[in-house]
Design an enzyme around this catalytic site. Sequence first.
Site, PDB file in Angstrom:
ATOM      1  N   GLU A  98       3.919  -6.320 -13.032  1.00 43.44           N
ATOM      2  CA  GLU A  98       3.216  -6.897 -11.895  1.00 43.44           C
ATOM      3  C   GLU A  98       2.089  -5.966 -11.474  1.00 43.44           C
ATOM      4  O   GLU A  98       2.220  -4.747 -11.559  1.00 43.44           O
ATOM      5  CB  GLU A  98       4.169  -7.061 -10.715  1.00 43.44           C
ATOM      6  N   CYS A 113      -2.901  -1.932  -7.331  1.00 40.43           N
ATOM      7  CA  CYS A 113      -1.722  -1.113  -7.590  1.00 40.43           C
ATOM      8  C   CYS A 113      -1.255  -1.400  -9.023  1.00 40.43           C
ATOM      9  O   CYS A 113      -0.896  -2.521  -9.351  1.00 40.43           O
ATOM     10  CB  CYS A 113      -0.654  -1.494  -6.562  1.00 40.43           C
ATOM     11  N   CYS A 120      11.740   2.553 -15.345  1.00 35.28           N
ATOM     12  CA  CYS A 120      11.460   3.988 -15.173  1.00 35.28           C
ATOM     13  C   CYS A 120      12.743   4.748 -15.465  1.00 35.28           C
ATOM     14  O   CYS A 120      13.825   4.299 -15.111  1.00 35.28           O
ATOM     15  CB  CYS A 120      10.998   4.275 -13.746  1.00 35.28           C
ATOM     16  N   CYS A 124      15.255   7.402  -9.241  1.00 36.29           N
ATOM     17  CA  CYS A 124      15.296   7.799  -7.829  1.00 36.29           C
ATOM     18  C   CYS A 124      16.251   6.848  -7.101  1.00 36.29           C
ATOM     19  O   CYS A 124      16.245   5.635  -7.367  1.00 36.29           O
ATOM     20  CB  CYS A 124      13.898   7.751  -7.218  1.00 36.29           C
ATOM     21  N   CYS A 127      14.919   3.560  -5.284  1.00 35.54           N
ATOM     22  CA  CYS A 127      13.860   2.793  -5.951  1.00 35.54           C
ATOM     23  C   CYS A 127      14.462   1.759  -6.879  1.00 35.54           C
ATOM     24  O   CYS A 127      15.244   2.101  -7.769  1.00 35.54           O
ATOM     25  CB  CYS A 127      12.956   3.734  -6.739  1.00 35.54           C
ATOM     26  N   CYS A 349       3.597  -2.986  -2.668  1.00 39.09           N
ATOM     27  CA  CYS A 349       3.139  -1.965  -3.601  1.00 39.09           C
ATOM     28  C   CYS A 349       4.117  -0.803  -3.539  1.00 39.09           C
ATOM     29  O   CYS A 349       4.567  -0.408  -2.486  1.00 39.09           O
ATOM     30  CB  CYS A 349       1.743  -1.513  -3.208  1.00 39.09           C
TER      31      CYS A 349
HETATM   32  N1  SAH Z   1       6.723   6.812 -10.170  1.00 44.56           N
HETATM   33  C1  SAH Z   1       5.677   7.134  -9.295  1.00 44.56           C
HETATM   34  C2  SAH Z   1       4.802   5.969  -8.918  1.00 44.56           C
HETATM   35  C3  SAH Z   1       5.479   4.653  -8.622  1.00 44.56           C
HETATM   36  S1  SAH Z   1       6.424   4.525  -7.179  1.00 44.56           S
HETATM   37  C4  SAH Z   1       6.214   7.835  -8.069  1.00 44.56           C
HETATM   38  O1  SAH Z   1       7.411   7.876  -7.879  1.00 44.56           O
HETATM   39  O2  SAH Z   1       5.392   8.377  -7.340  1.00 44.56           O
HETATM   40  C5  SAH Z   1       5.240   4.412  -5.874  1.00 44.56           C
HETATM   41  C6  SAH Z   1       5.763   4.880  -4.520  1.00 44.56           C
HETATM   42  O3  SAH Z   1       6.710   3.949  -3.953  1.00 44.56           O
HETATM   43  C7  SAH Z   1       6.481   6.195  -4.603  1.00 44.56           C
HETATM   44  O4  SAH Z   1       6.112   7.041  -3.562  1.00 44.56           O
HETATM   45  C8  SAH Z   1       7.928   5.766  -4.479  1.00 44.56           C
HETATM   46  O5  SAH Z   1       8.715   6.826  -4.067  1.00 44.56           O
HETATM   47  C9  SAH Z   1       7.838   4.634  -3.472  1.00 44.56           C
HETATM   48  N2  SAH Z   1       9.019   3.765  -3.450  1.00 44.56           N
HETATM   49  C10 SAH Z   1       9.813   3.420  -4.467  1.00 44.56           C
HETATM   50  N3  SAH Z   1      10.812   2.610  -4.049  1.00 44.56           N
HETATM   51  C11 SAH Z   1      10.624   2.430  -2.719  1.00 44.56           C
HETATM   52  C12 SAH Z   1      11.313   1.693  -1.715  1.00 44.56           C
HETATM   53  N4  SAH Z   1      12.401   0.976  -1.997  1.00 44.56           N
HETATM   54  N5  SAH Z   1      10.839   1.726  -0.466  1.00 44.56           N
HETATM   55  C13 SAH Z   1       9.724   2.442  -0.170  1.00 44.56           C
HETATM   56  N6  SAH Z   1       9.025   3.163  -1.061  1.00 44.56           N
HETATM   57  C14 SAH Z   1       9.484   3.166  -2.340  1.00 44.56           C
HETATM   58 FE1  SF4 Z   2      10.443   6.051 -11.144  1.00 47.38          FE
HETATM   59 FE2  SF4 Z   2      10.829   4.731  -8.885  1.00 47.38          FE
HETATM   60 FE3  SF4 Z   2      11.298   7.345  -8.979  1.00 47.38          FE
HETATM   61 FE4  SF4 Z   2       8.744   6.431  -9.092  1.00 47.38          FE
HETATM   62  S1  SF4 Z   2      10.158   6.236  -7.375  1.00 47.38           S
HETATM   63  S2  SF4 Z   2       9.700   8.014 -10.395  1.00 47.38           S
HETATM   64  S3  SF4 Z   2       9.074   4.512 -10.234  1.00 47.38           S
HETATM   65  S4  SF4 Z   2      12.403   5.764 -10.133  1.00 47.38           S
END
Ligand code: SAH
Ligand code: SF4
Length: 375
Positions: A98, A113, A120, A124, A127, A349
């Site tokens: 997306e 975005c 991934c 995390c 996420c 995003c």
């Molecule tokens: N992998 C990269 C970029 C993609 S995630 C990273 O982690 O930076 C983009 C942003 O969205 C990151 O700051 C991530 O921590 C945040 N993010 C991911 N899941 C989220 C959620 N459920 N609620 C709010 N922010 C989230």
């Molecule tokens: Fe991967 Fe989500 Fe962690 Fe970004 S926030 S590094 S997309 S697992």
Amino acid sequence: MTANTDMSRTNLLGLSREQMEAFFVSIGEKKFRAAQVMKWIHNEGCDDFDAMTNLSKALRAKLAEVAEVRSPGVIYEGSSSDGTRKWVLEVEDGSYVETVLIPAEGGKRRTLCVSSQVGCSLDCSFCSTGKQGFQRNLTAAEIIGQVWVASRSAGPRRDTSNRAVTNVVMMGMGEPLMNYDNVVPAMKLMLDDDGYGLSKRRVTLSTSGVVPMIERLGDELDVSLAISLHAANDELRNELVPLNRKYNIDSLLDACRGYLAKCSDTRMITIEYTLIKDINDQREHAEQLASILDGLPCKINLIPFNPFPHSGYEKPSRNQTMRFQQWLYELGYTAPVRTTRGDDIDAACGQLVGRVKDRTRRHERYIQSIQIDAD
Ligand code: SAH
Ligand code: SF4
């Protein structure tokens, strides 16, 4: 050009200038053809060699034999009431990615975005992309293809005073620095005048902290850098961002300082801090955050946690978010709260997970395992 593709033909969409020049030399043509063809592909959104009228007929025919411009197929395109637009794209193996275009400043700024991986591997805990597991890296063509699709669908490209996409953030699915070799050529095309001509300040790479790759990136490109910090002590960050066990906060902040030192102009790091109820949203967390960031040129973005099923986390209340913001303010930081846009088309995003087709069905297995646990 998506149908009847011949895998032996070179896809020109994802080639950086150097790679495009090397391609033309390899087929016995002059290097300057690279700039001509890049302009057609990226400035004009053209994927048909026949339409490239400043190339000779013979060269057009030759290109049609050995090359192609193969973009991801558009599966879905939607607009939300706040002007956010979203595309679901089908990439080579049938997975979906997306990409979301978010307007701001009365439509003057349009930020795309972009995703870098399907899924991934970094897992995390907050996420949902991470929860789906890793499927594969996107190719450079699939990464820049997102910019190509969004640019093409929204007005004339040649009019640089009215670009369809004015900013790019690598904040979609995936960790861009775990797909360095494809992300860098794609970012070079975003910056190239014969590509998308964006200034390096308007192209942002967001990372959860792959320290050696931050160092390498600084040697090659000086785009804007955003760090997904989310916690200001190692114990908590180990839990939220497991990569922290490998590269801790000290090493990450050192890498940020090193990156800024390599930038050719004065820059700031963007610190992303996802606020999760009762986990990292208390006064002590604000104090720790201000303390570890002391002396680092940076700005903090607060992102209220975006809930998804079975995450086990909650979004803090509006009041708590504002309290956290106020604490940071008292400690010397103005930290805007990044609101979720495009809610009605499921386009938050940073959490582009919506309807991603999962070839390995890992996400379903994950949900099933949780249901079993819950039983
Ligand atoms: N992998 C990269 C970029 C993609 S995630 C990273 O982690 O930076 C983009 C942003 O969205 C990151 O700051 C991530 O921590 C945040 N993010 C991911 N899941 C989220 C959620 N459920 N609620 C709010 N922010 C989230
Ligand atoms: Fe991967 Fe989500 Fe962690 Fe970004 S926030 S590094 S997309 S697992």
